[in-house]
Design a protein around this motif. Structure first.
Motif, mmCIF file in Angstrom:
data_model
loop_
_atom_site.group_PDB
_atom_site.id
_atom_site.type_symbol
_atom_site.label_atom_id
_atom_site.label_comp_id
_atom_site.label_asym_id
_atom_site.label_seq_id
_atom_site.Cartn_x
_atom_site.Cartn_y
_atom_site.Cartn_z
ATOM 1 N N PHE A 2 7.865 46.877 139.805
ATOM 2 C CA PHE A 2 6.715 47.762 139.985
ATOM 3 C C PHE A 2 5.455 47.185 139.351
ATOM 4 O O PHE A 2 5.511 46.467 138.349
ATOM 5 N N ALA A 3 4.311 47.547 139.935
ATOM 6 C CA ALA A 3 3.024 47.166 139.360
ATOM 7 C C ALA A 3 2.610 48.109 138.246
ATOM 8 O O ALA A 3 2.049 47.691 137.227
ATOM 9 N N MET A 4 2.864 49.390 138.433
ATOM 10 C CA MET A 4 2.455 50.409 137.464
ATOM 11 C C MET A 4 3.478 51.535 137.514
ATOM 12 O O MET A 4 3.870 51.974 138.603
ATOM 13 N N ARG A 5 3.898 51.999 136.333
ATOM 14 C CA ARG A 5 4.902 53.061 136.254
ATOM 15 C C ARG A 5 4.374 54.223 135.424
ATOM 16 O O ARG A 5 3.738 54.026 134.398
ATOM 17 N N PHE A 28 2.751 45.464 145.092
ATOM 18 C CA PHE A 28 2.102 46.783 145.174
ATOM 19 C C PHE A 28 0.654 46.770 144.662
ATOM 20 O O PHE A 28 0.099 47.824 144.383
ATOM 21 N N VAL A 29 0.051 45.589 144.546
ATOM 22 C CA VAL A 29 -1.367 45.480 144.212
ATOM 23 C C VAL A 29 -2.027 44.564 145.230
ATOM 24 O O VAL A 29 -1.579 43.431 145.433
ATOM 25 N N THR A 30 -3.085 45.039 145.896
ATOM 26 C CA THR A 30 -3.808 44.239 146.883
ATOM 27 C C THR A 30 -5.299 44.487 146.740
ATOM 28 O O THR A 30 -5.737 45.414 146.051
ATOM 29 N N ASP A 31 -6.086 43.653 147.443
ATOM 30 C CA ASP A 31 -7.502 43.966 147.551
ATOM 31 C C ASP A 31 -7.677 45.072 148.597
ATOM 32 O O ASP A 31 -6.694 45.580 149.150
#
Length: 527
Positions: free
Chosen positions: A416-419, A283-286
């Motif tokens: 998850f990347a961020m919660r 769930f994190v990309t450029d």
């Protein structure tokens, strides 16, 4: 509000006094609607407030916690320190399990062996028991606890661990508790039936050792939608609701048919990124949709940028409508370890962009923020507001909102990347969240039991362990404040706000609002 350990000493030296009066029993059913999803009847499966709020009807701790977070005798009548690492507890006489068997020290020892080791627990109770080294049974009603290091708040830790019976619990699974087979407690109510994500039916325990409850039955229901809970109360189908929506609060205060009951809370809403990976993070990309080669959240500059991009006061005013207080720490003023010089950061978009550029992300990146949509008031709306602030600094943020039961299970697997999540410091002191959420996840040491993001810092572990073993209250609080300052600087979590808690009842009922936000039938009484 002052939450100190002073009340502990008074409670430890005397037995629980008899209640000043008893309510006249009635055959009426009390119907409660809660907005928190209950995932199990097993009182050790998931250290989450909705589960504990239901469990306290059926099970009890050896120490009880009052509505204003004082600690008083429960299944233990008194306790004392024999040596710095040795405590003795005297247990209550003539307490019976729901099946009629006597309660003894064997049950306490069994419980503290079981609680940290329940399979598949998303967040265990191990943190409360991390200081225990050995348990010694002196006689059926006397038990001693040997600790690895001095633990001046051991009775407070033990207050949150519900005691289960050895004779039923040995070999019992979480499903045995959910089915009712093993759900045998000492509490004021007995389990009649449990339907996950629907309702739990309870019946009064007429052989309870304490005050006799006025309600013959309690129907404890789950209604996730705020508007539906309010409508059910106004229609007369429900006697009490919790997590009153901020948009409904003033209306219910004016409504002749209802009463509102409020208190300052101990629950902090915060953000926590993934620390479990060094490389690409789900769930994190450029900006072109390609995975980043390294986890951006391992860089404190990125964490600081995300934190100072958020206008916390704006969210409190516009989303929470004043039913929360902006914060940069996890306890309210007056709590043990609250640090006055750790203030709410001023939102600074330009400084946030500079920090991202210094960390190698001048063009930002893309991120999905996961949030519950049924755990605490306005949870998904808070996430939407955060996403807007992050998008302004170049971190293009999308929201995925999930039911709490699903999100908790996935978070425990580091998906998850961020919660966006929350934590209630029900002990009323700073070490509780440090030990459970921010200390290194270690089953053997029983730390980081709720650290689903797998943050790990040898410095934080060392500072926390040193602080909690200090006997002197003033010195211990000073050491904990140093850790609070460290967290504010290193940003393993991003505290956003401290929630207020509210309940509404039909007119003719009163509720003792609880700082630990538990919704319990034992607090509801006829006016």
């Amino acid at each position: 509000m002052t939450l100190t350990r002073r009340a502990l000493g008074a409670a430890a030296s005397t037995a629980l006094a008899a209640p000043a009066f008893a309510q006249s029993p009635t055959d009426r059913t009390l119907t409660i609607a809660t907005g928190g999803s209950i995932t199990s009847i097993d009182p050790h499966f998931f250290n989450a407030t909705p589960n504990a709020a239901l469990a306290v009807h059926i099970f009890e701790g050896i120490v009880h916690r009052t509505a204003d977070v004082k600690f008083v005798p429960g299944l233990a009548t008194s306790w004392r320190v024999i040596e710095p690492t040795l405590w003795e507890f005297k247990l209550r006489e003539n307490v019976k399990w729901h099946d009629g068997r006597p309660f003894t020290a064997e049950d306490v020892a069994f419980t503290y062996g079981r609680a940290p080791n329940v399979p598949n627990s998303p967040s265990s109770y191990a943190g409360y028991l991390r200081s225990l080294k050995r348990i010694e049974i002196i006689d059926p009603l006397t038990i001693r606890f040997h600790t690895h290091v001095p633990n001046p708040i051991l009775p407070i830790d033990l207050a949150s661990v519900f005691i289960v019976s050895k004779h039923v619990g040995e070999g019992a699974t979480t499903e045995d508790y959910n089915s009712g087979k093993a759900a045998i407690g000492t509490g004021p109510y007995k389990l009649a039936s449990y339907q996950p994500n629907n309702r739990t039916e309870l019946v009064r325990n007429d052989d309870y050792w304490g005050e006799r409850e006025p309600w013959a039955r309690v129907s404890y229901r789950f209604i996730a939608n705020d508007a539906s809970r309010t409508a059910a109360l106004l229609s007369g189908n429900i006697d009490m609701i919790d997590q009153v929506a901020s948009s409904d609060l003033e209306r219910l205060k004016r409504e002749a048919r209802t009463s509102v009951h409020e208190t300052v809370g101990l629950r902090c809403v915060y953000l926590m990124p993934d620390f479990s990976r060094d490389g690409p993070v789900p769930f994190v990309t450029d900006n072109n949709g390609q995975p980043l080669p390294q986890n951006p959240f391992k860089d404190a500059r990125v964490r600081r940028a995300l934190s100072i991009a958020i206008n916390r006061q704006n969210i409190v005013e516009r989303v929470m409508e004043g039913q929360a207080t902006a914060t940069n720490q996890w306890l309210p003023p007056g709590a043990f370890g609250y640090t006055p010089d750790v203030t709410v950061p001023t939102a600074d978009i330009e400084q946030a962009r500079r920090l991202l550029a210094e960390a190698g992300h001048p063009d930002g990146f893309r991120l999905t923020l996961h949030t519950p949509n049924d755990r605490f008031p306005n949870d998904s709306r808070i996430a939407q507001a955060v996403a807007q602030f992050w998008t302004r600094i170049g971190v293009q943020t999308q929201i995925e909102a999930l039911p709490w039961s699903s999100m908790a299970a996935r978070a425990s697997r580091q998906e998850f990347a961020m919660r966006l999540t929350s934590w209630g410091s029900v002990t009323g002191e700073a070490a509780f969240m440090l030990a459970n959420v921010m200390m290194t996840f270690n089953r053997q040491n029983r730390t980081g039991a709720a650290n689903a993001s797998r943050f790990s810092s040898a410095d934080l572990d060392r500072m926390t362990n040193a602080a909690v073993s200090i006997i002197d209250d003033e010195a211990r609080e000073g050491a904990l404040r140093d850790v609070v300052r460290w967290v504010a600087r290193e940003v393993p979590i991003m505290p956003l706000m401290q929630l207020n808690h509210s309940w509404a009842t039909r007119r003719g009922l009163t509720y003792t609002a609880r700082m630990d936000e538990r919704t319990v039938a034992m607090g509801v009484r006829p006016v």
